[in-house]
Design a protein around this motif. Structure first.
Motif, PDB file in Angstrom:
ATOM      1  N   GLN A   9      10.153   1.731   5.595  1.00  0.00           N
ATOM      2  CA  GLN A   9      11.893   1.874   5.962  1.00  0.00           C
ATOM      3  C   GLN A   9      12.539   0.735   5.262  1.00  0.00           C
ATOM      4  OE1 GLN A   9      13.143   4.283   8.158  1.00  0.00           O
ATOM      5  NE2 GLN A   9      14.700   3.653   6.353  1.00  0.00           N
ATOM      6  N   ASN A  10      12.450  -0.599   4.822  1.00  0.00           N
ATOM      7  CA  ASN A  10      13.162  -1.005   3.923  1.00  0.00           C
ATOM      8  C   ASN A  10      12.666  -1.078   2.330  1.00  0.00           C
ATOM      9  OD1 ASN A  10      13.248  -2.849   5.655  1.00  0.00           O
ATOM     10  ND2 ASN A  10      11.597  -4.596   5.318  1.00  0.00           N
ATOM     11  N   SER A  11      11.684  -0.035   1.512  1.00  0.00           N
ATOM     12  CA  SER A  11      11.894   1.021   0.368  1.00  0.00           C
ATOM     13  C   SER A  11      12.589   1.911   0.396  1.00  0.00           C
ATOM     14  CB  SER A  11      10.364   1.351   0.472  1.00  0.00           C
ATOM     15  OG  SER A  11       8.977  -0.030  -0.193  1.00  0.00           O
ATOM     16  N   ILE A  12      11.854   2.641   1.167  1.00  0.00           N
ATOM     17  CA  ILE A  12      13.614   4.127   1.567  1.00  0.00           C
ATOM     18  C   ILE A  12      14.490   3.387   1.186  1.00  0.00           C
ATOM     19  CG2 ILE A  12      14.415   5.634   2.378  1.00  0.00           C
ATOM     20  CD1 ILE A  12      10.988   5.881   3.790  1.00  0.00           C
ATOM     21  N   ASP A  13      15.429   2.248   2.344  1.00  0.00           N
ATOM     22  CA  ASP A  13      16.588   1.611   2.570  1.00  0.00           C
ATOM     23  C   ASP A  13      16.973   1.464   0.642  1.00  0.00           C
ATOM     24  OD1 ASP A  13      16.331   2.681   4.731  1.00  0.00           O
ATOM     25  OD2 ASP A  13      16.474   0.579   5.789  1.00  0.00           O
ATOM     26  N   ARG A  14      16.049   0.724   0.276  1.00  0.00           N
ATOM     27  CA  ARG A  14      16.371  -0.470  -1.420  1.00  0.00           C
ATOM     28  C   ARG A  14      16.666   0.714  -1.933  1.00  0.00           C
ATOM     29  NH1 ARG A  14      13.305  -5.173  -3.713  1.00  0.00           N
ATOM     30  NH2 ARG A  14      14.902  -5.528  -5.300  1.00  0.00           N
ATOM     31  N   PHE A  15      15.561   1.437  -2.189  1.00  0.00           N
ATOM     32  CA  PHE A  15      15.188   3.055  -3.157  1.00  0.00           C
ATOM     33  C   PHE A  15      15.253   4.145  -3.216  1.00  0.00           C
ATOM     34  CE2 PHE A  15      11.890  -1.477  -4.032  1.00  0.00           C
ATOM     35  CZ  PHE A  15      12.908  -2.407  -4.768  1.00  0.00           C
ATOM     36  N   GLY A  16      15.369   4.588  -1.820  1.00  0.00           N
ATOM     37  CA  GLY A  16      15.371   5.889  -1.554  1.00  0.00           C
ATOM     38  C   GLY A  16      14.627   7.294  -2.048  1.00  0.00           C
ATOM     39  N   ALA A  17      15.712   7.969  -3.143  1.00  0.00           N
ATOM     40  CA  ALA A  17      15.082   8.944  -3.451  1.00  0.00           C
ATOM     41  C   ALA A  17      13.754   8.905  -4.801  1.00  0.00           C
ATOM     42  CB  ALA A  17      15.521  10.310  -3.810  1.00  0.00           C
ATOM     43  N   ARG A  18      14.251   7.683  -5.162  1.00  0.00           N
ATOM     44  CA  ARG A  18      13.356   7.061  -6.033  1.00  0.00           C
ATOM     45  C   ARG A  18      11.414   6.352  -6.054  1.00  0.00           C
ATOM     46  NH1 ARG A  18      15.346   1.809  -9.378  1.00  0.00           N
ATOM     47  NH2 ARG A  18      14.306   0.890  -8.641  1.00  0.00           N
ATOM     48  N   PHE A  19      11.929   5.990  -4.792  1.00  0.00           N
ATOM     49  CA  PHE A  19      10.781   5.547  -4.090  1.00  0.00           C
ATOM     50  C   PHE A  19      10.237   6.434  -3.707  1.00  0.00           C
ATOM     51  CE2 PHE A  19       8.731   4.585  -0.330  1.00  0.00           C
ATOM     52  CZ  PHE A  19       7.594   3.496  -0.481  1.00  0.00           C
TER      53      PHE A  19
ATOM     54  N   GLY B  82      -8.830   2.105  -6.560  1.00  0.00           N
ATOM     55  CA  GLY B  82      -7.531   1.416  -5.972  1.00  0.00           C
ATOM     56  C   GLY B  82      -6.698   2.390  -7.452  1.00  0.00           C
ATOM     57  N   PHE B  83      -5.664   2.064  -7.549  1.00  0.00           N
ATOM     58  CA  PHE B  83      -5.203   2.811  -8.168  1.00  0.00           C
ATOM     59  C   PHE B  83      -4.870   2.528  -9.420  1.00  0.00           C
ATOM     60  CE2 PHE B  83      -3.058   2.955  -3.609  1.00  0.00           C
ATOM     61  CZ  PHE B  83      -2.966   4.545  -4.086  1.00  0.00           C
ATOM     62  N   LYS B  84      -5.846   2.302 -10.752  1.00  0.00           N
ATOM     63  CA  LYS B  84      -6.056   2.051 -11.392  1.00  0.00           C
ATOM     64  C   LYS B  84      -7.258   3.008 -11.756  1.00  0.00           C
ATOM     65  CE  LYS B  84      -6.106  -2.992 -11.295  1.00  0.00           C
ATOM     66  NZ  LYS B  84      -7.071  -3.852 -10.490  1.00  0.00           N
ATOM     67  N   GLN B  85      -7.366   3.094 -13.467  1.00  0.00           N
ATOM     68  CA  GLN B  85      -8.328   4.540 -14.229  1.00  0.00           C
ATOM     69  C   GLN B  85      -8.386   5.703 -13.654  1.00  0.00           C
ATOM     70  OE1 GLN B  85     -12.517   3.927 -13.105  1.00  0.00           O
ATOM     71  NE2 GLN B  85     -12.136   1.487 -12.890  1.00  0.00           N
ATOM     72  N   GLY B  86      -6.548   5.749 -13.969  1.00  0.00           N
ATOM     73  CA  GLY B  86      -5.577   7.118 -13.821  1.00  0.00           C
ATOM     74  C   GLY B  86      -5.766   7.609 -12.640  1.00  0.00           C
ATOM     75  N   VAL B  87      -5.735   6.908 -11.504  1.00  0.00           N
ATOM     76  CA  VAL B  87      -5.657   7.396 -10.049  1.00  0.00           C
ATOM     77  C   VAL B  87      -4.203   6.582 -10.154  1.00  0.00           C
ATOM     78  CG1 VAL B  87      -6.504   7.231  -8.078  1.00  0.00           C
ATOM     79  CG2 VAL B  87      -8.068   7.455  -9.522  1.00  0.00           C
ATOM     80  N   PHE B  88      -3.134   7.638  -8.734  1.00  0.00           N
ATOM     81  CA  PHE B  88      -1.745   7.717  -9.531  1.00  0.00           C
ATOM     82  C   PHE B  88      -1.719   8.147  -7.929  1.00  0.00           C
ATOM     83  CE2 PHE B  88      -2.347   8.584 -13.647  1.00  0.00           C
ATOM     84  CZ  PHE B  88      -1.909   7.308 -14.135  1.00  0.00           C
ATOM     85  N   LEU B  89      -0.824   7.624  -6.923  1.00  0.00           N
ATOM     86  CA  LEU B  89      -0.207   7.608  -5.681  1.00  0.00           C
ATOM     87  C   LEU B  89       0.062  10.069  -5.839  1.00  0.00           C
ATOM     88  CD1 LEU B  89       2.425   5.110  -5.511  1.00  0.00           C
ATOM     89  CD2 LEU B  89       0.307   5.419  -3.804  1.00  0.00           C
TER      90      LEU B  89
END
Length: 142
Positions: A16-26, A67-74
């Motif tokens: 929620q804090n990330s949504i509030d701070r960064f909105g659509a960008r996050f 993890g989020f390495k070796q080409g694995v992205f969110l």
């Protein structure tokens, strides 16, 4: 055979804090359009819906061992619902490539996902199973 197991516990308030701070960008950086649309249909549980999906992405990245390495992205990891309604993952890009790389020849990978939340926590567990392809059953996933 089990290829990987991963779990993650995510704080809903952090999302929620990330949504509030960064909105659509996050949201655009971390989630697919399908995931955002699902969350929008749940306005009272918007952050919790996204937190469960964020936890699923983390759990998958642990299950495949990168993890989020070796080409694995969110955004390569999307939570979708099977026709039964059960959550599962739709993989693209590096996430799909990594899953393909760890799946032994003659097998197909099946991804099992469970999600839950109890404010302020969201939890996801991913198990990746390799199932042998039967001789003569080209394309069959049994």
């Amino acid at each position: 055979m089990i290829l990987g197991l991963g779990s993650d516990l995510c704080n809903i308030e952090r999302i929620q804090n990330s949504i509030d701070r960064f909105g659509a960008r996050f949201e655009a950086r971390a989630f697919t359009e399908i995931e955002i649309a699902k969350a929008r249909r749940r306005p009272h549980n918007y952050a919790a819906t996204l937190a469960k999906r964020f936890a699923a992405k983390e759990a998958f990245s642990k299950a495949v061992g990168t993890g989020f390495k070796q080409g694995v992205f969110l955004k390569d990891i999307g939570v979708v619902n099977a026709p039964s309604g059960a959550p599962t993952l739709a993989l693209t890009g590096g996430a799909k490539a990594r899953l393909d790389a760890i799946t032994p020849a003659g097998h197909v990978a099946r991804v099992h996902l469970t999600l839950t939340d109890d404010h302020p926590w969201a939890f996801a567990m991913v198990m990746i199973e390799a199932v042998r392809i039967e001789a003569g059953a080209v394309g069959k996933e049994d």
